[in-house]
Design an enzyme around this catalytic site. Structure first.
Site, PDB file in Angstrom:
ATOM      1  N   TYR A   1      -3.141  -0.384  10.059  1.00 34.78           N
ATOM      2  CA  TYR A   1      -2.985  -0.707   8.634  1.00 34.78           C
ATOM      3  C   TYR A   1      -1.596  -0.284   8.144  1.00 34.78           C
ATOM      4  O   TYR A   1      -0.907  -1.052   7.462  1.00 34.78           O
ATOM      5  CB  TYR A   1      -4.078   0.009   7.846  1.00 34.78           C
ATOM      6  CG  TYR A   1      -4.124  -0.303   6.378  1.00 34.78           C
ATOM      7  CD1 TYR A   1      -4.682  -1.496   5.914  1.00 34.78           C
ATOM      8  CD2 TYR A   1      -3.634   0.593   5.427  1.00 34.78           C
ATOM      9  CE1 TYR A   1      -4.749  -1.785   4.562  1.00 34.78           C
ATOM     10  CE2 TYR A   1      -3.691   0.312   4.075  1.00 34.78           C
ATOM     11  CZ  TYR A   1      -4.252  -0.877   3.651  1.00 34.78           C
ATOM     12  OH  TYR A   1      -4.304  -1.151   2.302  1.00 34.78           O
TER      13      TYR A   1
ATOM     14  N   SER B   1       0.856  -1.181   0.000  1.00 35.25           N
ATOM     15  CA  SER B   1       0.000   0.000   0.000  1.00 35.25           C
ATOM     16  C   SER B   1       0.891   1.228   0.000  1.00 35.25           C
ATOM     17  O   SER B   1       2.069   1.153   0.359  1.00 35.25           O
ATOM     18  CB  SER B   1      -0.869  -0.012   1.268  1.00 35.25           C
ATOM     19  OG  SER B   1      -1.479   1.242   1.497  1.00 35.25           O
TER      20      SER B   1
END
Length: 264
Positions: A157, A144
């Site tokens: 995250y 990501s």
């Protein structure tokens, strides 16, 4: 070009009933791979199988919780018996909890780490021995932009995806000598049904503030689409990337290269 062909390869894409995983699996099928995927519940697997069938893709679906090492080992054994040895693994399954750090419980933090970081470790560990025996293998971790950047409400995250970047580099370091390449793909902001409300033009003709923010931060001046990930994913799964190892390929329209527009 033959180097980009996945003909005869068995590809396992975790959590690929829909979304990014489904798009990558569809691209792999188009390049000749046999598609295997899992999801956590039978109804999700059934939905995925129906979606693949609608696209004319014969996929093999398995119910498996990728955070459970026993279940993963059993699934990989079953895939090897019923479909073949896994040549390509895409660790796609993931979750996000948007909660301010001081409001997040340790249990919620651990759950995100478990799915987004521990599971790729567990699944990779399950497929690597057979890749070593076969003499080749491709592992692709869905990282990501949060592998590089922080942002409000995504502490777990970002921690998981930052860890996944380093797991990617370490798998490359440890198993590169066995002709196993482990790389990552870092998607930018991708247009999905979940983000559709953020992208709708408002009744007064204005854009949602988050939509404005993304467009201002992206040199490409648009959201990505799942198709933008397909070419990079095929490249990293194919012979064309045999000397690419431990790399994270950011498919983000240039966000990470850009400081953003100066306010008017």
């Amino acid at each position: 070009m033959k180097k980009f062909s996945l003909e005869g390869k068995v590809a396992l894409i975790t959590g690929a009933s829909y979304g990014i995983g489904f798009a990558i699996a569809s691209a792999y099928a188009g390049a000749g791979a046999v598609i295997v995927f899992n999801d956590i519940r039978q109804e999700l697997v059934d939905k995925g199988l129906a979606a693949y069938e609608e696209k004319g893709i014969k996929a093999h679906g398995y119910v498996c919780d990728v955070t459970d090492e026993t279940q993963v080992q059993a699934m990989v054994t079953q895939i090897e018996k019923e479909v073949g040895v896994i040549d390509i693994l895409v660790n796609n399954a993931g979750i996000i909890k948007r909660i301010p750090m001081c409001d997040m419980t340790a249990e919620q933090f651990r759950q995100v780490i478990d799915v987004d970081l521990n599971a790729p470790f567990i699944v990779s560990k399950a497929v690597i021995p057979s890749m070593i025996k076969k003499g080749h293998g491709k592992i692709i971790n869905i990282c990501s932009m949060m592998s590089e950047l922080g942002r409000e409400t995504v502490s777990a995250y970002a921690a998981a995806k930052g860890g996944l970047k380093m797991l990617t580099r370490n798998i490359a370091s440890e198993y590169g000598e066995f002709n196993i390449q482990c790389n990552g793909i870092g998607p930018g902001y991708i247009a999905t049904p979940q983000t559709a409300p953020l992208r709708e033009i408002r009744p007064d003709g204005s854009r949602h503030p988050f939509d404005q923010f993304i467009l201002a931060k992206t040199p490409a001046a648009r959201w990505g689409v799942t198709e933008d990930l397909q070419g990079p994913a095929v490249f990293l799964a194919s012979e064309a990337s045999d000397f690419v190892n431990g790399h994270v390929l950011y498919v983000d329209g240039g966000i990470l290269a850009y400081i953003g527009k100066q306010p008017q």
